[in-house]
Scaffold this active site. Sequence first.
Site, mmCIF file in Angstrom:
data_model
loop_
_atom_site.group_PDB
_atom_site.id
_atom_site.type_symbol
_atom_site.label_atom_id
_atom_site.label_comp_id
_atom_site.label_asym_id
_atom_site.label_seq_id
_atom_site.Cartn_x
_atom_site.Cartn_y
_atom_site.Cartn_z
ATOM 1 N N GLU A 25 -1.930 15.709 29.427
ATOM 2 C CA GLU A 25 -1.261 16.558 30.404
ATOM 3 C C GLU A 25 -2.120 17.800 30.640
ATOM 4 O OE1 GLU A 25 2.706 17.862 29.483
ATOM 5 O OE2 GLU A 25 2.937 18.783 31.438
ATOM 6 N N ALA A 64 1.983 22.016 21.529
ATOM 7 C CA ALA A 64 2.211 20.619 21.175
ATOM 8 C C ALA A 64 2.345 19.813 22.447
ATOM 9 C CB ALA A 64 3.487 20.485 20.343
ATOM 10 N N MET A 65 2.388 18.480 22.289
ATOM 11 C CA MET A 65 2.447 17.606 23.466
ATOM 12 C C MET A 65 3.368 16.428 23.191
ATOM 13 S SD MET A 65 1.513 17.034 26.532
ATOM 14 C CE MET A 65 2.243 15.656 27.382
ATOM 15 N N GLU A 66 4.224 16.180 24.181
ATOM 16 C CA GLU A 66 5.331 15.237 24.006
ATOM 17 C C GLU A 66 4.981 13.786 24.313
ATOM 18 O OE1 GLU A 66 5.120 17.611 26.474
ATOM 19 O OE2 GLU A 66 5.920 16.851 28.370
ATOM 20 N N ASN A 67 3.734 13.347 24.155
ATOM 21 C CA ASN A 67 3.352 11.952 24.441
ATOM 22 C C ASN A 67 4.405 10.973 23.918
ATOM 23 O OD1 ASN A 67 0.645 13.078 24.991
ATOM 24 N ND2 ASN A 67 0.639 13.327 22.774
ATOM 25 N N HIS A 125 11.649 20.970 20.829
ATOM 26 C CA HIS A 125 11.249 20.966 22.244
ATOM 27 C C HIS A 125 10.556 19.647 22.601
ATOM 28 C CE1 HIS A 125 9.713 22.936 25.994
ATOM 29 N NE2 HIS A 125 8.750 22.046 25.824
ATOM 30 N N GLU A 126 9.596 19.259 21.798
ATOM 31 C CA GLU A 126 8.867 18.026 22.119
ATOM 32 C C GLU A 126 9.784 16.813 21.994
ATOM 33 O OE1 GLU A 126 6.256 18.770 23.548
ATOM 34 O OE2 GLU A 126 6.002 20.775 22.713
ATOM 35 N N HIS A 183 11.923 16.441 25.029
ATOM 36 C CA HIS A 183 11.186 15.923 26.184
ATOM 37 C C HIS A 183 11.320 14.401 26.312
ATOM 38 C CE1 HIS A 183 9.137 19.043 28.339
ATOM 39 N NE2 HIS A 183 8.364 19.439 27.355
ATOM 40 N N GLU A 204 10.000 21.344 32.061
ATOM 41 C CA GLU A 204 9.755 22.430 31.105
ATOM 42 C C GLU A 204 10.920 23.435 31.054
ATOM 43 O OE1 GLU A 204 7.826 21.991 28.943
ATOM 44 O OE2 GLU A 204 6.299 20.638 29.709
HETATM 45 N N1 B3K Z 1 3.930 19.588 28.024
HETATM 46 C C1 B3K Z 1 3.035 20.274 27.130
HETATM 47 C C2 B3K Z 1 2.154 21.242 27.804
HETATM 48 C C3 B3K Z 1 0.914 20.664 28.352
HETATM 49 C C4 B3K Z 1 -0.009 21.754 28.828
HETATM 50 C C5 B3K Z 1 -1.194 21.209 29.498
HETATM 51 N N2 B3K Z 1 -2.159 22.209 29.903
HETATM 52 C C6 B3K Z 1 3.756 20.945 26.021
HETATM 53 C C7 B3K Z 1 5.182 21.225 26.239
HETATM 54 O O1 B3K Z 1 5.565 21.995 27.091
HETATM 55 O O2 B3K Z 1 5.997 20.651 25.569
HETATM 56 ZN ZN ZN Z 2 7.510 21.319 27.209
#
Ligand code: B3K
Ligand code: ZN
Length: 875
Positions: A129, A270-273, A305-306, A309, A328
Amino acid sequence: MRDGQAAQSAIRLADYRPPAFLVDQVTLDVDLRETGTRVSASLTLRRNPAPEAEQGDCVLDGVALTPERIAVNGEQLADDRWHYDGRHLTLRALPDQCTLDTVVTIAPETNTALEGLYVSKGMFCTQCEAEGFRRITFFPDRPDVLSRFVTTVRADKAAFPVLLSNGNPVARGDEGSDRHWVRWEDPFPKPCYLFALVAGDLACLDDVYRTGSGRDISLQIYAEPRDLNKLDHAMASLKAAMAWDEKTYGLEYDLDIYMIVAVSHFNMGAMENKGLNIFNTACVLAHPATTTDAGFQRVEAVVAHEYFHNWSGNRVTCRDWFQLSLKEGFTVFRDQTFSGDMNSATVKRVEDVDMLRAVQFAEDRGPMAHPVRPAEYQKIDNFYTVTIYEKGAELVRMQHELLGPEAFRRGTDLYFSRFDGQAVTTDDFVDCMEQAGGQDLSQFRRWYSQAGTPQLTVQDSYDGTTYTLTLKQSTPATPGQPEKLPLLVPVAMALLGADGQPLPLSADGQTETVLQLTEAQQQVSFEVPERPVPSLLRGFSAPVELNYDYSTEQLRFLLAHDTDGYCRWDAAQRLYHGAVQRLLDEPRQAEAEAAALVPALEQVLARAADDPAATALLLTIPGEVALADRLPVLDVDGVHEARAALVSALGRQLAAQWWVQVEANETSGPYRPAADDIGRRSLRHRALGYLAAAGDKQMADFLGDLCRNADNMTDELGALRLLCHYRLAGSEAALAAFAERWRDEALVMDQWFAVQASVPGAATLSRVEALLAHDDFDWRVPNRVRGLLGTFAGANPTALHAADGKGYELYTQCLARLDTVNPQVAARMANACARLPRLPVPRQTLLAQALEQLLAGTVSDNLREVLERILASRD
Ligand code: B3K
Ligand code: ZN
């Protein structure tokens, strides 16, 4: 210009069209190598039948890829049927349905931008992302293309025993004697920004969560083996978040396995993959010895939060990046409510509002101001902002308040069922709220498209029986938006009588009401037996700036009596702002200003034991940046002097009470990151801060002991910070001992850099320079860069704005260097200069010159967009 391209032109929401081609299925094969990593992709392509879709050739994104093979339906494509310009792959005359096979090589080992596939401390990981997937393979890298992924990861067996991707593991095997592979299948169609891959030598904390419907989910948190003892808090937070989402939103987890991986090189939190979250170590590792209370709370909030998502973002995703706040803002609202439920709702609300007012309101006042749903951008990376996240959360909160909890829940149920598996818009979200609440929200929608902080000006009158409030709203012009329309502003309010009790506002005895302001000006009247003190914007019911000419007596009264935690805190903030403002004109009056505050603060302290955390917030004087932001012209030195003098005078005048709090709030027993203990520690450190500011003779020894002997990082770091901030005897020795103790704990060392960069005054510049040359400073590690440079530029105005311009020189030199390594982080850090137009001359000229010089050199698209906006804001 780097990237060898002309400056990026703006991308506009108005130009949105659905994609020409859809990808139903993606089969990836990623062969990880020290050099020459190869990605083979097979895409099942289908021309989009939607009439409004883009027409013409199939154009795929692809950045920094070396193509080795391009084949359609198994046949190598002739050279005149494709063209790759380094950013896009254009495929001519493609059949409406076909399979595209590509093989590319990429270089994760040299990827310091940390987008796409890269290496962090010897492990491979990804960040896709917003637009990182195009750095892995050719693909329509946009969130409205949802595909099913099957991913095979291949790597050396000894160096990378753990191979992960999204979904469920379905097959594995060996390849010769020293390599192996694992195949992952994700049954849920997803946009490619949710793709993830990890390969490393990782330890894992395992657990199981049983859902409300009785399914067992395997939970796995991976980290470097040395950090295995720091994962319990994240695991407990994850389970709590899973249970909370079932209870609060009726949402259960969908896959059989949920994985989190901690990596030390990461651009954000962090990232919600899907099924495979990747986290900055700072947001997942927690241990009493190395993590502060704030760190523990951050881990809880970010893990939640993640996780949230998975529904708000993954199952229902964004149509385009203009809709970023759809996922978000909503997810922040969800995590804020969760944290409030887990700890203290009032304390959490005040902390969130404090941050919003300090950071988002400042963004709204500056050159980067943009709506929650922007209309255009150049680099989407620059729009992961407090406006999209925190103001976006306020918009969801307002809808929650306008509808009430039951109707809001009906609205979210409708949203998740109607749009499951789709990529949608903020309008789609509001449609669901409108339908569930039976309310017309057409005027409310302006909040999404209109930038700027609305000003709410309130006047009142009382004629002996009728109390009348006149409320006016207006939103100042922001870049590109000169005219603004009135919004629907919910104003929660009560009227307090002389005894401090709320007066009945209507015949049914109700004592709080929510006014729905829709016009530029409106009046409302109440029949009350006495002239009341208005308690306005309770709970911070709308993200506006309230202008009501409170007298000092009224503020003291609200501080003493208001039952609304936010309004009490706001009253204290207004008292502090008033005192600092007067001290700017009369710098010698600090003792008198403090003396005037003392009776009110004594009352607060008398009730401290009821709620130490809330008390600590009430006793917190706004920081220098927030104080200076209230002034038309940034008076950096004046604000520093005034604030320091006030804190120091309060420290002296209330010294005995501060010591009482230091004694009373010592926590006993082993460290617990529980809300009550956290509250006690925060009040204790607040008291220590006042005593240190007062020049209390015992402080150097007291803090030195605390720093040396603490059994937790909150006490240790809090003591170190005060020792350094006030340059007390022993501070250098304490710094040296701290570094010796924690040299192998990167997250702790980040704090060690930050503490030194935060010491006020121009003298810190040479310290920052020295730390840049320190063996442990590394431009490639965003946490370290944020610790040192982020703190210096964002939280130390007297150093950054040193009168001779040396701070600007150092800062812009650092930005230039950082930009060559990591453009996203550089652009984010450049935001510290957004206050340029409010600086007095000659500082404004000095900073503008430094920024212009930076822009004249080689800069990334990311940094250029921010610099150009800032420089254009100068009159
Ligand atoms: N969705 C990611 C943020 C990604 C940022 C990319 N530049 C984390 C979050 O908001 O949960
Ligand atoms: Zn987020």
